[in-house]
Design a protein around this motif. Sequence first.
Motif, PDB file in Angstrom:
ATOM      1  N   GLU A  58       0.825  -1.200   0.000  1.00  0.00           N
ATOM      2  CA  GLU A  58       0.000   0.000   0.000  1.00  0.00           C
ATOM      3  C   GLU A  58       0.865   1.257   0.000  1.00  0.00           C
ATOM      4  O   GLU A  58       1.966   1.266   0.521  1.00  0.00           O
ATOM      5  CB  GLU A  58      -0.918   0.058   1.230  1.00  0.00           C
ATOM      6  N   SER A  59       0.323   2.308  -0.590  1.00  0.00           N
ATOM      7  CA  SER A  59       1.015   3.588  -0.536  1.00  0.00           C
ATOM      8  C   SER A  59       0.263   4.519   0.400  1.00  0.00           C
ATOM      9  O   SER A  59      -0.927   4.342   0.643  1.00  0.00           O
ATOM     10  CB  SER A  59       1.109   4.206  -1.934  1.00  0.00           C
ATOM     11  N   SER A  60       0.969   5.478   0.946  1.00  0.00           N
ATOM     12  CA  SER A  60       0.368   6.489   1.800  1.00  0.00           C
ATOM     13  C   SER A  60       0.406   7.806   1.045  1.00  0.00           C
ATOM     14  O   SER A  60       1.340   8.070   0.282  1.00  0.00           O
ATOM     15  CB  SER A  60       1.139   6.631   3.106  1.00  0.00           C
ATOM     16  N   ARG A  61      -0.587   8.638   1.281  1.00  0.00           N
ATOM     17  CA  ARG A  61      -0.666   9.912   0.587  1.00  0.00           C
ATOM     18  C   ARG A  61      -0.995  11.013   1.574  1.00  0.00           C
ATOM     19  O   ARG A  61      -1.699  10.791   2.549  1.00  0.00           O
ATOM     20  CB  ARG A  61      -1.748   9.874  -0.488  1.00  0.00           C
ATOM     21  N   ARG A  62      -0.514  12.193   1.255  1.00  0.00           N
ATOM     22  CA  ARG A  62      -0.808  13.352   2.075  1.00  0.00           C
ATOM     23  C   ARG A  62      -0.770  14.584   1.183  1.00  0.00           C
ATOM     24  O   ARG A  62       0.044  14.670   0.271  1.00  0.00           O
ATOM     25  CB  ARG A  62       0.233  13.470   3.181  1.00  0.00           C
ATOM     26  N   VAL A  63      -1.643  15.521   1.458  1.00  0.00           N
ATOM     27  CA  VAL A  63      -1.677  16.778   0.728  1.00  0.00           C
ATOM     28  C   VAL A  63      -0.992  17.830   1.589  1.00  0.00           C
ATOM     29  O   VAL A  63      -1.221  17.912   2.793  1.00  0.00           O
ATOM     30  CB  VAL A  63      -3.134  17.186   0.423  1.00  0.00           C
ATOM     31  N   VAL A  64      -0.132  18.633   0.941  1.00  0.00           N
ATOM     32  CA  VAL A  64       0.548  19.726   1.638  1.00  0.00           C
ATOM     33  C   VAL A  64       0.361  21.000   0.815  1.00  0.00           C
ATOM     34  O   VAL A  64       0.148  20.926  -0.404  1.00  0.00           O
ATOM     35  CB  VAL A  64       2.056  19.435   1.833  1.00  0.00           C
ATOM     36  N   PRO A  65       0.425  22.160   1.436  1.00  0.00           N
ATOM     37  CA  PRO A  65       0.336  23.407   0.672  1.00  0.00           C
ATOM     38  C   PRO A  65       1.445  23.476  -0.380  1.00  0.00           C
ATOM     39  O   PRO A  65       2.562  22.994  -0.162  1.00  0.00           O
ATOM     40  CB  PRO A  65       0.517  24.495   1.729  1.00  0.00           C
ATOM     41  N   ALA A  66       1.145  24.061  -1.517  1.00  0.00           N
ATOM     42  CA  ALA A  66       2.108  24.119  -2.625  1.00  0.00           C
ATOM     43  C   ALA A  66       3.383  24.846  -2.250  1.00  0.00           C
ATOM     44  O   ALA A  66       4.455  24.529  -2.749  1.00  0.00           O
ATOM     45  CB  ALA A  66       1.468  24.784  -3.834  1.00  0.00           C
ATOM     46  N   GLU A  67       3.294  25.792  -1.331  1.00  0.00           N
ATOM     47  CA  GLU A  67       4.483  26.562  -0.964  1.00  0.00           C
ATOM     48  C   GLU A  67       5.334  25.875   0.100  1.00  0.00           C
ATOM     49  O   GLU A  67       6.324  26.435   0.564  1.00  0.00           O
ATOM     50  CB  GLU A  67       4.076  27.966  -0.485  1.00  0.00           C
ATOM     51  N   SER A  68       5.006  24.651   0.473  1.00  0.00           N
ATOM     52  CA  SER A  68       5.771  23.913   1.484  1.00  0.00           C
ATOM     53  C   SER A  68       7.202  23.676   1.017  1.00  0.00           C
ATOM     54  O   SER A  68       7.446  23.350  -0.140  1.00  0.00           O
ATOM     55  CB  SER A  68       5.127  22.561   1.773  1.00  0.00           C
ATOM     56  N   THR A  69       8.124  23.818   1.948  1.00  0.00           N
ATOM     57  CA  THR A  69       9.532  23.537   1.661  1.00  0.00           C
ATOM     58  C   THR A  69       9.755  22.027   1.751  1.00  0.00           C
ATOM     59  O   THR A  69       8.936  21.309   2.336  1.00  0.00           O
ATOM     60  CB  THR A  69      10.441  24.243   2.680  1.00  0.00           C
ATOM     61  N   PRO A  70      10.857  21.527   1.213  1.00  0.00           N
ATOM     62  CA  PRO A  70      11.151  20.097   1.356  1.00  0.00           C
ATOM     63  C   PRO A  70      11.196  19.644   2.816  1.00  0.00           C
ATOM     64  O   PRO A  70      10.752  18.549   3.140  1.00  0.00           O
ATOM     65  CB  PRO A  70      12.497  19.935   0.667  1.00  0.00           C
ATOM     66  N   LEU A  71      11.706  20.472   3.717  1.00  0.00           N
ATOM     67  CA  LEU A  71      11.737  20.122   5.135  1.00  0.00           C
ATOM     68  C   LEU A  71      10.314  20.005   5.685  1.00  0.00           C
ATOM     69  O   LEU A  71      10.002  19.057   6.412  1.00  0.00           O
ATOM     70  CB  LEU A  71      12.523  21.156   5.938  1.00  0.00           C
ATOM     71  N   GLU A  72       9.430  20.914   5.328  1.00  0.00           N
ATOM     72  CA  GLU A  72       8.038  20.848   5.786  1.00  0.00           C
ATOM     73  C   GLU A  72       7.328  19.619   5.227  1.00  0.00           C
ATOM     74  O   GLU A  72       6.518  19.000   5.911  1.00  0.00           O
ATOM     75  CB  GLU A  72       7.285  22.123   5.396  1.00  0.00           C
ATOM     76  N   ILE A  73       7.659  19.249   3.994  1.00  0.00           N
ATOM     77  CA  ILE A  73       7.073  18.042   3.401  1.00  0.00           C
ATOM     78  C   ILE A  73       7.555  16.808   4.163  1.00  0.00           C
ATOM     79  O   ILE A  73       6.765  15.916   4.492  1.00  0.00           O
ATOM     80  CB  ILE A  73       7.404  17.944   1.899  1.00  0.00           C
ATOM     81  N   ALA A  74       8.845  16.748   4.469  1.00  0.00           N
ATOM     82  CA  ALA A  74       9.387  15.616   5.231  1.00  0.00           C
ATOM     83  C   ALA A  74       8.734  15.541   6.611  1.00  0.00           C
ATOM     84  O   ALA A  74       8.389  14.457   7.077  1.00  0.00           O
ATOM     85  CB  ALA A  74      10.901  15.751   5.365  1.00  0.00           C
ATOM     86  N   GLN A  75       8.522  16.666   7.265  1.00  0.00           N
ATOM     87  CA  GLN A  75       7.865  16.678   8.566  1.00  0.00           C
ATOM     88  C   GLN A  75       6.423  16.197   8.455  1.00  0.00           C
ATOM     89  O   GLN A  75       5.920  15.510   9.347  1.00  0.00           O
ATOM     90  CB  GLN A  75       7.920  18.082   9.169  1.00  0.00           C
ATOM     91  N   ALA A  76       5.757  16.526   7.355  1.00  0.00           N
ATOM     92  CA  ALA A  76       4.382  16.056   7.143  1.00  0.00           C
ATOM     93  C   ALA A  76       4.353  14.538   6.968  1.00  0.00           C
ATOM     94  O   ALA A  76       3.451  13.861   7.474  1.00  0.00           O
ATOM     95  CB  ALA A  76       3.765  16.746   5.925  1.00  0.00           C
TER      96      ALA A  76
END
Length: 85
Positions: free
Chosen positions: A51-69
């Motif tokens: 299975e894959s996991s998915r998450r939506v993040v704001p478009a302006e998110s930095t790579p660090l913020e994406i990793a934290q999400a």
Amino acid sequence: MVEDTVFEHLRAMPGNEWVSQIHSCKVSDPLQHPWGRSYRLVEWTMKHTPESSRRVVPAESTPLEIAQAVVSHVPGRRFCQDGNE
């Protein structure tokens, strides 16, 4: 690429042993609805789980913020694409 930078941040995060089990991580280009703010879809898979996991993040998110999400993700419904249905 954004995915490479997100992987670097994930590997550098202390205390998250399961992060080493991430097999793939994809980050979409920014997507814009006709309403609301733009976003990116983040999808990752684990080495021993189909299975894959998915998450939506704001478009302006930095790579660090994406990793934290990704690290703070709480699994919800699971969807399998095994072809048996």
